[in-house]
Design an enzyme around this catalytic site. Structure first.
Site, PDB file in Angstrom:
ATOM      1  N   ALA A  63     -26.135  20.461  43.082  1.00 49.67           N
ATOM      2  CA  ALA A  63     -27.564  19.437  42.855  1.00 49.67           C
ATOM      3  C   ALA A  63     -27.854  19.329  41.386  1.00 49.67           C
ATOM      4  O   ALA A  63     -27.348  20.121  40.547  1.00 49.67           O
ATOM      5  CB  ALA A  63     -28.620  20.114  43.643  1.00 49.67           C
ATOM      6  N   GLY A 108     -24.514  22.814  45.556  1.00 52.00           N
ATOM      7  CA  GLY A 108     -24.678  21.783  46.520  1.00 52.00           C
ATOM      8  C   GLY A 108     -23.175  21.194  46.857  1.00 52.00           C
ATOM      9  O   GLY A 108     -23.067  20.634  47.816  1.00 52.00           O
ATOM     10  N   GLU A 111     -21.730  23.239  49.388  1.00 51.30           N
ATOM     11  CA  GLU A 111     -22.239  22.920  50.633  1.00 51.30           C
ATOM     12  C   GLU A 111     -22.020  21.573  51.078  1.00 51.30           C
ATOM     13  O   GLU A 111     -21.872  21.592  52.363  1.00 51.30           O
ATOM     14  CB  GLU A 111     -23.870  23.007  50.199  1.00 51.30           C
ATOM     15  CG  GLU A 111     -24.390  24.277  49.870  1.00 51.30           C
ATOM     16  CD  GLU A 111     -25.635  24.528  49.350  1.00 51.30           C
ATOM     17  OE1 GLU A 111     -26.138  23.809  48.442  1.00 51.30           O
ATOM     18  OE2 GLU A 111     -26.663  25.326  49.815  1.00 51.30           O
ATOM     19  N   GLU A 131     -26.477  29.610  42.735  1.00 52.94           N
ATOM     20  CA  GLU A 131     -28.107  29.588  42.813  1.00 52.94           C
ATOM     21  C   GLU A 131     -28.778  30.939  42.302  1.00 52.94           C
ATOM     22  O   GLU A 131     -29.822  30.423  41.597  1.00 52.94           O
ATOM     23  CB  GLU A 131     -28.662  29.060  44.184  1.00 52.94           C
ATOM     24  CG  GLU A 131     -28.309  27.410  44.491  1.00 52.94           C
ATOM     25  CD  GLU A 131     -26.635  27.379  45.121  1.00 52.94           C
ATOM     26  OE1 GLU A 131     -25.980  28.378  44.996  1.00 52.94           O
ATOM     27  OE2 GLU A 131     -26.382  26.410  45.591  1.00 52.94           O
TER      28      GLU A 131
HETATM   29  N1  DAK Z   1     -26.661  19.270  37.159  1.00 51.17           N
HETATM   30  C1  DAK Z   1     -26.723  18.129  36.336  1.00 51.17           C
HETATM   31  N2  DAK Z   1     -25.919  18.002  35.230  1.00 51.17           N
HETATM   32  C2  DAK Z   1     -24.788  18.648  35.357  1.00 51.17           C
HETATM   33  C3  DAK Z   1     -24.434  19.617  36.550  1.00 51.17           C
HETATM   34  C4  DAK Z   1     -25.450  19.716  37.371  1.00 51.17           C
HETATM   35  N3  DAK Z   1     -25.299  20.655  38.479  1.00 51.17           N
HETATM   36  N4  DAK Z   1     -23.260  20.152  36.093  1.00 51.17           N
HETATM   37  C5  DAK Z   1     -22.900  19.740  35.287  1.00 51.17           C
HETATM   38  N5  DAK Z   1     -23.658  18.918  34.454  1.00 51.17           N
HETATM   39  C6  DAK Z   1     -23.715  18.070  33.274  1.00 51.17           C
HETATM   40  C7  DAK Z   1     -23.608  18.884  31.911  1.00 51.17           C
HETATM   41  O1  DAK Z   1     -25.076  19.224  31.860  1.00 51.17           O
HETATM   42  C8  DAK Z   1     -23.183  18.086  31.102  1.00 51.17           C
HETATM   43  O2  DAK Z   1     -23.852  17.008  30.539  1.00 51.17           O
HETATM   44  P1  DAK Z   1     -23.795  16.490  29.199  1.00 51.17           P
HETATM   45  O3  DAK Z   1     -24.308  17.634  28.352  1.00 51.17           O
HETATM   46  O4  DAK Z   1     -22.480  15.928  28.761  1.00 51.17           O
HETATM   47  O5  DAK Z   1     -25.064  15.602  29.283  1.00 51.17           O
HETATM   48  C9  DAK Z   1     -21.850  17.552  31.970  1.00 51.17           C
HETATM   49  O6  DAK Z   1     -22.087  17.484  33.321  1.00 51.17           O
HETATM   50  C10 DAK Z   1     -20.658  18.044  31.707  1.00 51.17           C
HETATM   51  O7  DAK Z   1     -20.997  19.527  32.150  1.00 51.17           O
HETATM   52  P2  DAK Z   1     -20.139  20.576  30.744  1.00 51.17           P
HETATM   53  O8  DAK Z   1     -20.274  20.094  29.446  1.00 51.17           O
HETATM   54  O9  DAK Z   1     -21.217  21.873  31.152  1.00 51.17           O
HETATM   55  O10 DAK Z   1     -18.809  20.841  31.502  1.00 51.17           O
HETATM   56  P3  DAK Z   1     -17.931  22.298  31.468  1.00 51.17           P
HETATM   57  O11 DAK Z   1     -16.443  21.715  31.825  1.00 51.17           O
HETATM   58  O12 DAK Z   1     -18.117  23.026  30.054  1.00 51.17           O
HETATM   59  O13 DAK Z   1     -18.787  23.079  32.613  1.00 51.17           O
HETATM   60  C11 DAK Z   1     -19.361  23.476  34.683  1.00 51.17           C
HETATM   61  C12 DAK Z   1     -18.338  22.596  33.797  1.00 51.17           C
HETATM   62  C13 DAK Z   1     -19.303  22.965  36.160  1.00 51.17           C
HETATM   63  C14 DAK Z   1     -18.768  24.908  34.805  1.00 51.17           C
HETATM   64  C15 DAK Z   1     -20.749  23.742  34.155  1.00 51.17           C
HETATM   65  O14 DAK Z   1     -21.171  22.229  34.183  1.00 51.17           O
HETATM   66  C16 DAK Z   1     -21.711  24.258  35.176  1.00 51.17           C
HETATM   67  O15 DAK Z   1     -22.032  25.270  35.323  1.00 51.17           O
HETATM   68  N6  DAK Z   1     -22.403  23.235  35.770  1.00 51.17           N
HETATM   69  C17 DAK Z   1     -23.523  23.909  36.714  1.00 51.17           C
HETATM   70  C18 DAK Z   1     -23.000  24.208  37.953  1.00 51.17           C
HETATM   71  C19 DAK Z   1     -23.913  24.936  38.817  1.00 51.17           C
HETATM   72  O16 DAK Z   1     -24.621  25.715  38.505  1.00 51.17           O
HETATM   73  N7  DAK Z   1     -24.247  24.058  39.949  1.00 51.17           N
HETATM   74  C20 DAK Z   1     -25.093  24.667  41.056  1.00 51.17           C
HETATM   75  C21 DAK Z   1     -26.382  23.877  40.727  1.00 51.17           C
HETATM   76  S1  DAK Z   1     -27.715  24.488  41.911  1.00 51.17           S
HETATM   77  C22 DAK Z   1     -32.601  23.140  47.118  1.00 51.17           C
HETATM   78  C23 DAK Z   1     -31.733  22.033  47.334  1.00 51.17           C
HETATM   79  C24 DAK Z   1     -30.457  21.977  46.493  1.00 51.17           C
HETATM   80  C25 DAK Z   1     -30.079  23.422  46.139  1.00 51.17           C
HETATM   81  C26 DAK Z   1     -31.098  24.272  46.070  1.00 51.17           C
HETATM   82  C27 DAK Z   1     -32.204  24.296  46.441  1.00 51.17           C
HETATM   83  N8  DAK Z   1     -33.953  22.950  47.725  1.00 51.17           N
HETATM   84  C28 DAK Z   1     -34.733  22.194  47.222  1.00 51.17           C
HETATM   85  C29 DAK Z   1     -34.162  23.772  49.002  1.00 51.17           C
HETATM   86  C30 DAK Z   1     -28.777  23.205  45.308  1.00 51.17           C
HETATM   87  C31 DAK Z   1     -28.755  23.995  44.137  1.00 51.17           C
HETATM   88  C32 DAK Z   1     -27.580  23.479  43.539  1.00 51.17           C
HETATM   89  O17 DAK Z   1     -26.589  23.067  43.429  1.00 51.17           O
END
Ligand code: DAK
Length: 263
Positions: A63, A108, A111, A131
């Site tokens: 997400a 997400g 998921e 998360e």
């Molecule tokens: N959201 C927004 N932007 C993201 C992103 C994300 N999840 N993942 C990557 N990006 C963006 C980065 O900010 C970066 O943007 P700029 O800085 O270039 O503007 C661009 O994508 C490239 O990312 P990186 O520079 O970080 O690329 P790397 O190769 O170095 O790293 C990575 C790739 C996938 C390991 C890293 O980007 C990363 O850790 N991303 C976050 C992964 C993550 O934590 N995903 C889970 C998100 S939490 C709910 C509903 C839904 C959810 C929870 C609750 N309720 C309301 C009930 C769901 C939660 C989630 O999914």
């Protein structure tokens, strides 16, 4: 549509989440567009769907953290509902959906892949529910679907530890059915989708419903669900043609796609 591409080749539709600047992360607009795209799928002609991410690095990196970071409790709940509704629509979509995971499938992203019927991935795929490291629980069904797919112990280890796993481990624990070199992933998805699309469509749909609905109830009730869906196949063109071809020993006809009727 800005972030969703939809193409149809024969009886196979391909939905691509294309928001590469954020590694295809799911914001509200992506979820809305995905919802609209699913509503627009022509179920009279399309028999299997492929869901993938654009580019060679990421399926869906979760997400959108930037959008989520400023949400109030009420907005967080509304965002969770929007995602859950579209994920559930995918899960209960009448035709099979193959998640074709071409890189990061985090939060997400993992998921949404688990809302699909079948998951295949490329060698560079990474799965995880990070998360708890962000101060939240998985919110799009991760606590429920991961445990059902890989077992409670493995799901708890991954979720409590926010531990990402690579493609080979995802294969070993049954999270994905197969792993391919990246360039072979989409051809493999299309081949699998075409095989499914060539089978009797009413039967395939009823199998999906029988498996999904049956898993929610006890075995006595599940068998009744199967009986009903089995019965529903009779008197359809598919059933008459499929069994007729077998009895006529007409191998050529047996291989033909049965016409899609009575749905
Ligand atoms: N959201 C927004 N932007 C993201 C992103 C994300 N999840 N993942 C990557 N990006 C963006 C980065 O900010 C970066 O943007 P700029 O800085 O270039 O503007 C661009 O994508 C490239 O990312 P990186 O520079 O970080 O690329 P790397 O190769 O170095 O790293 C990575 C790739 C996938 C390991 C890293 O980007 C990363 O850790 N991303 C976050 C992964 C993550 O934590 N995903 C889970 C998100 S939490 C709910 C509903 C839904 C959810 C929870 C609750 N309720 C309301 C009930 C769901 C939660 C989630 O999914």
């Amino acid at each position: 549509m800005e972030f969703i591409k939809y193409e149809v080749e024969g009886a196979v539709g391909t939905i691509t989440i294309d928001r590469q600047k954020a590694l295809n992360a799911l914001n509200s607009q992506v979820l809305d567009e995905l919802n609209e795209t699913l509503d627009a799928v022509d179920l009279a002609t399309v028999r299997a769907l492929i869901l993938t991410g654009a580019g060679e690095k990421s399926f869906v990196a979760g997400a959108d953290i930037a959008e989520m970071s400023t949400l109030t409790k009420a907005e967080g709940e509304a965002f969770g509902k929007k995602g859950n509704d579209v994920f559930r629509k995918l899960e209960t979509f009448p035709i099979p959906v193959i998640a074709t995971i071409n890189g990061f499938a985090l939060g997400g992203g993992c998921e949404i892949s688990m809302s699909c019927d079948i998951r295949i991935c490329s060698e560079n795929a990474v799965f995880g529910q990070p998360e708890v490291g962000l101060g939240i629980t998985p919110g799009f069904g991760g606590t429920q679907r991961l445990a059902r797919i890989v077992g409670v112990g493995k799901a708890k280890e991954m979720i409590y530890g926010a531990r990402n796993i690579k493609a080979d481990e995802a294969y070993r624990i049954g999270l994905v059915n197969n792993v391919y070199p990246l360039e072979e992933l989409m051809p493999a998805a299309k081949k699998l989708a075409s095989i499914i699309a060539a089978n009797a469509p009413i039967a395939v749909r009823n199998c999906k419903k029988a498996i999904n609905d049956g898993l929610q109830v006890n075995m006595d009730q599940a068998i009744v669900i199967e009986e009903k869906l089995f019965g529903d196949c009779f008197e359809t063109e598919d059933q008459k043609a499929g069994m007729g071809n077998f009895l006529e020993k007409d191998k050529e006809k047996k291989l033909k796609v049965v016409p899609f009727k009575n749905c």
